[in-house]
Design an enzyme around this catalytic site. Structure first.
Site, PDB file in Angstrom:
ATOM      1  N   TYR A 142      65.171  43.381  79.336  1.00  0.00           N
ATOM      2  CA  TYR A 142      64.469  42.163  78.895  1.00  0.00           C
ATOM      3  C   TYR A 142      65.224  40.952  79.432  1.00  0.00           C
ATOM      4  O   TYR A 142      66.460  40.912  79.421  1.00  0.00           O
ATOM      5  CB  TYR A 142      64.426  42.092  77.363  1.00  0.00           C
ATOM      6  CG  TYR A 142      63.820  40.812  76.829  1.00  0.00           C
ATOM      7  CD1 TYR A 142      62.462  40.732  76.563  1.00  0.00           C
ATOM      8  CD2 TYR A 142      64.608  39.679  76.619  1.00  0.00           C
ATOM      9  CE1 TYR A 142      61.901  39.550  76.097  1.00  0.00           C
ATOM     10  CE2 TYR A 142      64.055  38.499  76.160  1.00  0.00           C
ATOM     11  CZ  TYR A 142      62.704  38.441  75.899  1.00  0.00           C
ATOM     12  OH  TYR A 142      62.144  37.276  75.453  1.00  0.00           O
ATOM     13  N   GLU A 149      59.577  34.462  80.560  1.00  0.00           N
ATOM     14  CA  GLU A 149      59.925  35.677  79.841  1.00  0.00           C
ATOM     15  C   GLU A 149      59.492  36.894  80.656  1.00  0.00           C
ATOM     16  O   GLU A 149      58.317  37.010  81.019  1.00  0.00           O
ATOM     17  CB  GLU A 149      59.258  35.718  78.461  1.00  0.00           C
ATOM     18  CG  GLU A 149      59.662  36.933  77.638  1.00  0.00           C
ATOM     19  CD  GLU A 149      58.932  37.017  76.309  1.00  0.00           C
ATOM     20  OE1 GLU A 149      59.493  37.579  75.356  1.00  0.00           O
ATOM     21  OE2 GLU A 149      57.784  36.524  76.236  1.00  0.00           O
TER      22      GLU A 149
END
Length: 368
Positions: free
Chosen positions: A161, A249
């Site tokens: 991530y 993101e």
């Protein structure tokens, strides 16, 4: 909002309305403000479709999968032939999460993301294009699908991530990463807070190569993959700064079985306040994905957000508008909208504001 939970407490949204909300937080928690804050923050961010965001990334040298875009079943069939192998991934392009678990309103076709044989591209595209996808995030109204994305099929070895956003506490951008990706970052943080890596970046000095490499290694990349990840991290930071992003993101940021490190899926927010110098990006806005009333309001520079109450509010000033809505809620009412007409309001804008309010079937009364 989910990323804000991971940041130090001094962090606040940079918009004026969000700053005002912090002063009335005790009342806001009991009233209407939290929902308005979330909506207001979203309105400051231009959101692009997946294929558009990946196109921006590619122009900055970020490693991404091979993709093609189709606007008709025939075009999907033709472009599917350009991929190697027997299968291709087809994704409906709507601005909402949960596409894979959604369904199409008109034909009840299940799922907006599929791995399919290449010769089935036209068939699947026909079931998606011109239809309305309903997911947990869209509500019952759903979002119209006018575009499908075709992407190469690949095997993921590990998922990470990565995100960049602004941090008021450190006075600049902050990188957030985790060795675990492909799932909710809130769940990762709750299960193991130490799994979250946070690296502030000096806004004046920029991101050094050594910082990008350090971030890649802290996220679990090593060897040649760490070098590849660091290169993409540096390019993503350049996207964040040069394109006036509010958030980048990446989930997952993946290492593939063939050794590549690529951005598999992304969410990117662009600051509406920078539209004057990011015209190419902001011209990509898809108003079919937005509330028609809010699109109309934007034409007159009205700050309008539809809510689910019955008392319409027309106010001059974001802070007063927030307070008015909170008082309504506190006293048993329910606001039908947030509407700040702005300091430069004139006869034309006030007329447009009244038309917006009167066009809402839920409105039973108006407070001005």
């Amino acid at each position: 909002l989910k990323l804000r939970k991971l940041l130090p407490s001094p962090w606040r949204a940079s918009s004026a309305s969000a700053a005002m909300l912090s002063a009335v937080a005790p009342l806001a928690r009991r009233t209407a403000a939290p929902r308005v804050l979330a909506a207001a923050a979203a309105r400051r961010h231009l959101s692009l479709h997946e294929y558009q965001s990946l196109g921006v990334f590619q122009s900055f040298g970020v490693a991404t999968p091979k993709i093609e875009v189709a606007f008709s079943p025939e075009e999907a069939a033709e472009k599917a032939k350009s991929f190697s192998g027997d299968e291709v991934v087809i994704k409906t392009q709507v601005l909402a999460g949960g596409r894979g678990l959604g369904y199409f309103k008109e034909n009840n076709f299940q799922g907006g993301v599929h791995i399919i044989p290449k010769d089935k591209a036209a068939e699947f595209a026909d079931k998606m294009l011109g239809k309305t996808l309903i997911t947990k995030q869209t509500g019952a109204a759903g979002k119209p699908c006018s575009t499908v994305l075709l992407a190469e099929r690949f095997q993921i070895k590990t998922e990470k991530y990565f995100a960049i956003l602004m941090d008021r506490g450190s006075g600049g951008p902050i990188m957030i990463g985790s060795k675990t990706g492909g799932t909710s970052i809130e769940d990762i943080a709750e299960k193991d807070p130490s799994a979250i890596v946070k690296v502030p970046v000096d806004i004046m000095d920029g991101l050094a190569e050594s910082q990008a490499k350090e971030m890649a290694e802290k996220m679990g990349f090593s060897g040649a993959q760490a070098e590849s990840a660091a290169k993409s991290i540096s390019s993503l930071y350049k996207v964040f700064v040069d394109c006036d992003c509010t958030m980048v993101e990446i989930n997952p940021f993946a290492e593939l079985t063939d050794g590549r490190v690529i951005v598999c899926d992304a969410k990117v927010g662009f600051d509406d306040n920078a539209a004057f110098r990011q015209k190419t990006i902001h011209d990509k806005r898809d108003i079919s994905q937005e509330d028609p009333q809010e699109v109309e309001a934007k034409k007159y520079d009205l700050n309008y957000i539809k809510l689910d109450g019955s008392v319409a509010c027309m106010v001059n000033g974001a802070g007063l508008a927030m307070s008015t809505m909170d008082l309504l809620k506190h006293l048993g009412g329910s606001p039908a909208n947030f509407l700040d007409v702005g300091g430069a309001a004139n006869k034309e804008t006030i007329t447009a504001a009244f038309k917006l309010i009167q066009g809402d079937p839920d409105v039973k009364s108006i407070l001005i």
